[in-house]
Design an enzyme around this catalytic site. Structure first.
Site, PDB file in Angstrom:
ATOM      1  N   CYS B 107     -23.149  66.870  28.141  1.00 35.13           N
ATOM      2  CA  CYS B 107     -22.765  65.594  27.538  1.00 35.13           C
ATOM      3  C   CYS B 107     -24.069  64.903  27.203  1.00 35.13           C
ATOM      4  O   CYS B 107     -24.787  64.468  28.099  1.00 35.13           O
ATOM      5  CB  CYS B 107     -21.931  64.742  28.480  1.00 35.13           C
ATOM      6  SG  CYS B 107     -21.607  63.108  27.788  1.00 35.13           S
ATOM      7  N   CYS B 110     -23.787  60.712  27.972  1.00 37.88           N
ATOM      8  CA  CYS B 110     -23.723  60.170  29.341  1.00 37.88           C
ATOM      9  C   CYS B 110     -23.386  61.303  30.300  1.00 37.88           C
ATOM     10  O   CYS B 110     -24.215  62.177  30.514  1.00 37.88           O
ATOM     11  CB  CYS B 110     -22.705  59.032  29.421  1.00 37.88           C
ATOM     12  SG  CYS B 110     -21.130  59.428  28.659  1.00 37.88           S
ATOM     13  N   SER B 111     -22.186  61.295  30.855  1.00 35.96           N
ATOM     14  CA  SER B 111     -21.820  62.387  31.757  1.00 35.96           C
ATOM     15  C   SER B 111     -20.322  62.660  31.663  1.00 35.96           C
ATOM     16  O   SER B 111     -19.662  62.831  32.678  1.00 35.96           O
ATOM     17  CB  SER B 111     -22.233  62.071  33.190  1.00 35.96           C
ATOM     18  OG  SER B 111     -21.612  60.877  33.606  1.00 35.96           O
ATOM     19  N   CYS B 112     -19.781  62.666  30.437  1.00 34.02           N
ATOM     20  CA  CYS B 112     -18.361  62.979  30.264  1.00 34.02           C
ATOM     21  C   CYS B 112     -18.110  64.387  30.805  1.00 34.02           C
ATOM     22  O   CYS B 112     -18.867  65.317  30.507  1.00 34.02           O
ATOM     23  CB  CYS B 112     -17.976  62.913  28.785  1.00 34.02           C
ATOM     24  SG  CYS B 112     -18.137  61.255  28.112  1.00 34.02           S
TER      25      CYS B 112
END
Lengths: 132, 201
Positions: B107, B110-112
């Site tokens: 990702c 961000c940190s999906c």
């Protein structure tokens, strides 16, 4: 989001191109002592004896020093030997242990190894280096 | 893999043993500290819903097609907890590894992460360096995870977002032909479903 310190510690090393050896995504330890060195560093930092960033910077420095003085394919390269050097420095600088007690214990450990070694001569040479 | 000199190994081993012994004597470490830390890395998380989906897909070609076509509906068709098929309304998509294609999920923003199937994302997934390098030099990043991908194999990088969360259907390992779904589930790791490892027996 809650993050385990263990995971943070390992990935912080991966980010600066000094990742611990891995195989197929998992940490790769080639012997018991490397596992022990790994775990001690993480545990002591978790307990607050030093900041993990200090350890990370120490690893960058130690590996940099090694690379300056050795060929990249030098067979004596050992990631966890660098790790051990950094760990020992931080333990001493934190005041957790002092150099004389570490030295005494180290010598006791090596004497024990010598007495149980099948090839004491070669082992003696190995342990009679500039470790202390 | 590194090659080690016997001497350097002995010196380092003795030092580590000395430090450990002293720290245990002083009560800073216990005799179980090392095992506790290592156990965390071996058993980071519990069973994953993703593992059940992959094992079913390996055993049932129709379900595999269903999973690849409509992951959310495939999740709903199995007996999984409420909210499994996209708790926040996101769509989950699955990329299939084959002998010629290896998939990696990242990702970049961000940190999906497809947490309904894979659980919580590991810390490194959120690391800015991993996110950037995963997109730029996936082969090098995979090598650092101990996964060397043959140059003839194409690497596809899938960037998850708030709308689409990607994860990977790994290849079924050789030697697992006689295993049932329950046995296959145990082979799966989060790393293999993120594309940074293969499934091994």
């Amino acid at each position: 989001m809650y993050t385990h310190f263990e995971e943070y510690a390992v990935s912080s090393l991966s980010g600066c191109r000094i990742p611990p050896p891995k195989v197929n995504g998992k940490l790769d330890f080639n012997s018991d002592w490397t596992q022990t060195a790994f775990a001690i560093a993480i545990e002591l930092s978790k307990q607050g004896y030093f900041e993990w960033e200090e350890f990370r910077q120490g690893m960058i420095e130690a590996i940099g020093e090694w690379e300056e003085n050795h060929a990249l394919n030098d067979p004596s390269w050992s990631y966890y030997s660098c790790w051990t050097v950094v760990l020992e420095r931080l333990i001493l600088s934190s005041g957790l242990l002092n150099i004389s007690e570490v030295q005494d214990q180290y010598l006791a450990t090596t004497e024990c190894k010598l007495s149980s070694s099948a090839h004491p001569c070669s082992t003696s040479e190995a342990l009679d280096s500039d470790s202390y | 893999m590194f090659a080690y000199s016997a001497n350097r190994e002995l010196e380092s081993s003795a030092k580590v043993r000395a430090l450990e012994a002293l720290l245990i004597q002083k009560g800073v470490l216990s005799t179980s500290t090392v095992d506790t830390i290592l156990k965390y890395f071996d058993q980071t998380m519990g069973p994953f819903n993703g593992a059940k989906l992959v094992a079913r897909a390996w055993c049932d070609p129709d379900f595999k097609n269903f999973l690849l076509t409509d992951c959310n509906a495939a999740c709903e068709s199995m007996d999984m907890p409420t909210g499994m098929s996209g708790a926040e309304g996101e769509i989950m998509r699955v990329a299939e590894n084959t002998p010629t294609v290896h998939n990696l999920i990242i990702c970049t923003l961000c940190s999906c992460y497809p947490w309904p199937t894979l659980g919580q994302p590991p810390y490194w997934y959120k690391d800015p360096t991993f996110r950037a390098r995963g997109a730029r030099e996936p082969r090098a990043v995979l090598a650092e995870f101990g996964l060397t991908i043959d140059p003839s194999v194409e690497i596809r990088v899938w960037d998850s977002s708030g709308q689409i969360r990607w994860w990977v259907l790994p290849e079924r390992p050789l030697g697992s032909e006689g295993m049932n779904e329950l046995q296959l589930v145990k082979l799966l790791t989060p790393e293999s479903m993120m594309g940074v490892a293969k499934v091994v027996i």
